[in-house]
Design a protein around this motif. Sequence first.
Motif, PDB file in Angstrom:
ATOM      1  N   ARG A  27       0.815  -1.212   0.000  1.00 44.85           N
ATOM      2  CA  ARG A  27       0.000   0.000   0.000  1.00 44.85           C
ATOM      3  C   ARG A  27       0.848   1.262   0.000  1.00 44.85           C
ATOM      4  NH1 ARG A  27      -4.404  -0.896   4.589  1.00 44.85           N
ATOM      5  NH2 ARG A  27      -5.279   1.049   3.812  1.00 44.85           N
ATOM      6  N   PHE A  28       2.022   1.188   0.604  1.00 43.94           N
ATOM      7  CA  PHE A  28       2.874   2.383   0.703  1.00 43.94           C
ATOM      8  C   PHE A  28       4.287   2.039   0.247  1.00 43.94           C
ATOM      9  CE2 PHE A  28      -0.398   2.599   4.001  1.00 43.94           C
ATOM     10  CZ  PHE A  28      -1.021   3.790   3.685  1.00 43.94           C
ATOM     11  N   SER A  29       4.419   1.661  -1.041  1.00 40.95           N
ATOM     12  CA  SER A  29       5.710   1.160  -1.507  1.00 40.95           C
ATOM     13  C   SER A  29       6.733   2.273  -1.688  1.00 40.95           C
ATOM     14  CB  SER A  29       5.528   0.368  -2.806  1.00 40.95           C
ATOM     15  OG  SER A  29       4.847   1.149  -3.749  1.00 40.95           O
ATOM     16  N   ASN A  30       6.285   3.546  -1.610  1.00 38.20           N
ATOM     17  CA  ASN A  30       7.219   4.650  -1.768  1.00 38.20           C
ATOM     18  C   ASN A  30       7.614   5.290  -0.450  1.00 38.20           C
ATOM     19  OD1 ASN A  30       7.715   4.749  -4.572  1.00 38.20           O
ATOM     20  ND2 ASN A  30       5.593   5.405  -4.869  1.00 38.20           N
ATOM     21  N   GLN A  80       9.238   3.627   5.785  1.00 39.15           N
ATOM     22  CA  GLN A  80       8.849   2.876   6.986  1.00 39.15           C
ATOM     23  C   GLN A  80       8.361   1.461   6.651  1.00 39.15           C
ATOM     24  OE1 GLN A  80       7.896   5.986   6.275  1.00 39.15           O
ATOM     25  NE2 GLN A  80       7.841   7.312   8.077  1.00 39.15           N
ATOM     26  N   PRO A  81       7.393   1.307   5.715  1.00 39.62           N
ATOM     27  CA  PRO A  81       6.970  -0.065   5.379  1.00 39.62           C
ATOM     28  C   PRO A  81       8.093  -0.866   4.720  1.00 39.62           C
ATOM     29  CG  PRO A  81       5.371   1.539   4.606  1.00 39.62           C
ATOM     30  CD  PRO A  81       6.551   2.307   5.040  1.00 39.62           C
ATOM     31  N   PRO A  92      13.024   4.445  -1.465  1.00 39.99           N
ATOM     32  CA  PRO A  92      12.395   3.423  -0.601  1.00 39.99           C
ATOM     33  C   PRO A  92      12.145   2.063  -1.260  1.00 39.99           C
ATOM     34  CG  PRO A  92      11.376   5.546  -0.190  1.00 39.99           C
ATOM     35  CD  PRO A  92      12.298   5.731  -1.377  1.00 39.99           C
ATOM     36  N   PRO A  93      11.721   2.020  -2.579  1.00 44.02           N
ATOM     37  CA  PRO A  93      11.431   0.695  -3.143  1.00 44.02           C
ATOM     38  C   PRO A  93      12.623  -0.262  -3.163  1.00 44.02           C
ATOM     39  CG  PRO A  93      10.429   2.388  -4.487  1.00 44.02           C
ATOM     40  CD  PRO A  93      11.297   3.097  -3.501  1.00 44.02           C
ATOM     41  N   ILE A  94      13.815   0.212  -2.749  1.00 51.27           N
ATOM     42  CA  ILE A  94      14.978  -0.665  -2.685  1.00 51.27           C
ATOM     43  C   ILE A  94      14.691  -1.866  -1.782  1.00 51.27           C
ATOM     44  CG2 ILE A  94      16.066   0.561  -0.738  1.00 51.27           C
ATOM     45  CD1 ILE A  94      18.078  -0.811  -3.623  1.00 51.27           C
TER      46      ILE A  94
END
Lengths: 194, 194, 194, 194
Positions: free
Chosen positions: A97-100, A103-104, A163-165
């Motif tokens: 839901r929050f791939s960018n 934190q997730p 973040p998507p790393i």
Amino acid sequence: MNKNRMEALTDGIIAIAATIMVLEIHAPDSFTFESLRDQVPAMIAYLISFLLVMLSWYSYHLMFLHVKRVDLRVYLANTIWLLVLTGIPFATSWVGRFSNNWQPELTYLLITALWAIMYTVTSHALERANPELKKSVNQESVMGIIFRYTMLVGSLILLPFWPPIGLFSTLVLMIISLMFNFRDEKRAHKNHSI
Amino acid sequence: MNKNRMEALTDGIIAIAATIMVLEIHAPDSFTFESLRDQVPAMIAYLISFLLVMLSWYSYHLMFLHVKRVDLRVYLANTIWLLVLTGIPFATSWVGRFSNNWQPELTYLLITALWAIMYTVTSHALERANPELKKSVNQESVMGIIFRYTMLVGSLILLPFWPPIGLFSTLVLMIISLMFNFRDEKRAHKNHSI
Amino acid sequence: MNKNRMEALTDGIIAIAATIMVLEIHAPDSFTFESLRDQVPAMIAYLISFLLVMLSWYSYHLMFLHVKRVDLRVYLANTIWLLVLTGIPFATSWVGRFSNNWQPELTYLLITALWAIMYTVTSHALERANPELKKSVNQESVMGIIFRYTMLVGSLILLPFWPPIGLFSTLVLMIISLMFNFRDEKRAHKNHSI
Amino acid sequence: MNKNRMEALTDGIIAIAATIMVLEIHAPDSFTFESLRDQVPAMIAYLISFLLVMLSWYSYHLMFLHVKRVDLRVYLANTIWLLVLTGIPFATSWVGRFSNNWQPELTYLLITALWAIMYTVTSHALERANPELKKSVNQESVMGIIFRYTMLVGSLILLPFWPPIGLFSTLVLMIISLMFNFRDEKRAHKNHSI
């Protein structure tokens, strides 16, 4: 204890954990393909997590293949390995839901890293319970372990910038691990040891 | 009846009951760690329940290990044991949302106590079906039983003053039970009986 | 075909169908016992359905116990038996919410009756595939069948006057069927045939 | 690798995928039969998908029946076959809600076609791992493959004019495939090869 029942219970939990993740990908409220677009990150996260669980299972089951004795220590390590596994559906749903957001992605990275650590813990418990085994039950080489943790640290450093790393490095690690598994199987096949 | 199929059906239900509890821990609607804070009690309740189910399974499967014959009475006791087990996800979900209220904590305590009682009922049915067994299939000592029920009564008395005692005493009981299991395994290993 | 794999797949679906019904009983939005009151009919419906599935499984697995050959016809009958089974969670959820209305109660009665019919169809397919078996694989006596359908017709007649007869007659039928199973097992034990 | 554990894990995932689809058919918010009417397309979609999964499993398990060796390549093909399978609950849910729109019907058709392709891929991996097998493990004839893809192309052409052709052609293909399976079993029975 009964090795077969422990394996069957383990496989049951793995089958459920791998499959319930797909429940998070709901059919959209409209019939258009546009309405699917919002689900694409969730689908990618599911795809990576499903493959991660299934390919980890392959290595994990190999560890138990030639082992004769499982004891309470092994069972406990296996249980915590399963407990961490059941955190993957949660992390997958959140990162889908929050791939960018970092934190997730960080949560996803940490849960899969903790899962890899519990894998190693289980392999040590297995070796302790089966001292007659000549070689290590855990096939992972020192090179492999160094690579894995270098990738993890590198991903943690890059996380604030991209973040998507988190998901991406999991996928890369999985593909490389798969290639090593193919190489190991070919070698074992030559040595007639499987 | 077919002991293997009964065990496989039982393990399937246990795998599902242990795993569906995690479905209650939804990914939050925001990417911040703050949004996870509301889920912490649910996560703790899940952690305790998952370990409770898995460690109870260990003792339970040991009971069946050396047993040859299962009959309808055993199957019925096993079925009610499973029925009570399927109440644990409900109690876990409720106590995870209202961990500071005595009503959900009491419900949790009573369901896990009822589960322990059904465990004992199943062990008696197993002994009845296998009169040739020399020693009891249920390894739980008199000391263990006294301790378990003292803890239960103590928790019930403290419940109105500090509701989380419900989850907390379950965790303590589990750790002590695990230590006894390790001791039993070490003894059995010395006696070459496993 | 592979009898063991068919049994394992069947047991997996039964374990899931029996367990997912409990997902319908959500933890209430309040901590009071009063808030549980609305769930009581759903709990009773779940209790009856869980026991129905588990006790039907017992008889069903007995049918397969001494059978050697399963063919596509048996597999197809078994598949439709499983398909009807997966209708029970739906019917249980509906009847649990509207236990005083004849429509959900009728649906529940019809699905469980259809399930019993598919049981008989499967037993005929099994006998056809294993002509060497001397006695019928289906232990249900003519008396039992007459009783079952008399109860069904009686319940259908009473349904408009007292809808909960649907769930209630299922419970009564289950208890009587259980008593017959105990009697059969005792007899078989005397004849050393199990 | 361990063929039995791979089969057990596979059967677990199939059992879950076939059963969780029924969770999409919620009990209506009213007790009337009218309120069920909206669920009828979802029920038909579930019925077709459940039978599709179960009948595909039958052919799939036959492939593995006489095979001795499974390797990582087979496991990988099997994993992707399972991954596509877990897309069927999603497609079923979507097509059940919008059965008159070509987008969900096309998605359904493509996922089931992709599943059939992965079936063939797995059969090739199995033959490669077991070169000693004289005849193909995949029983599907050239006629059958031509028929399957003619039906698929035909359905794709008709889709814009009558969207429900997606579900309908799946049902027709399933019935024809079942008839061929019955014929094959009869032949094999004559040749004493099963």
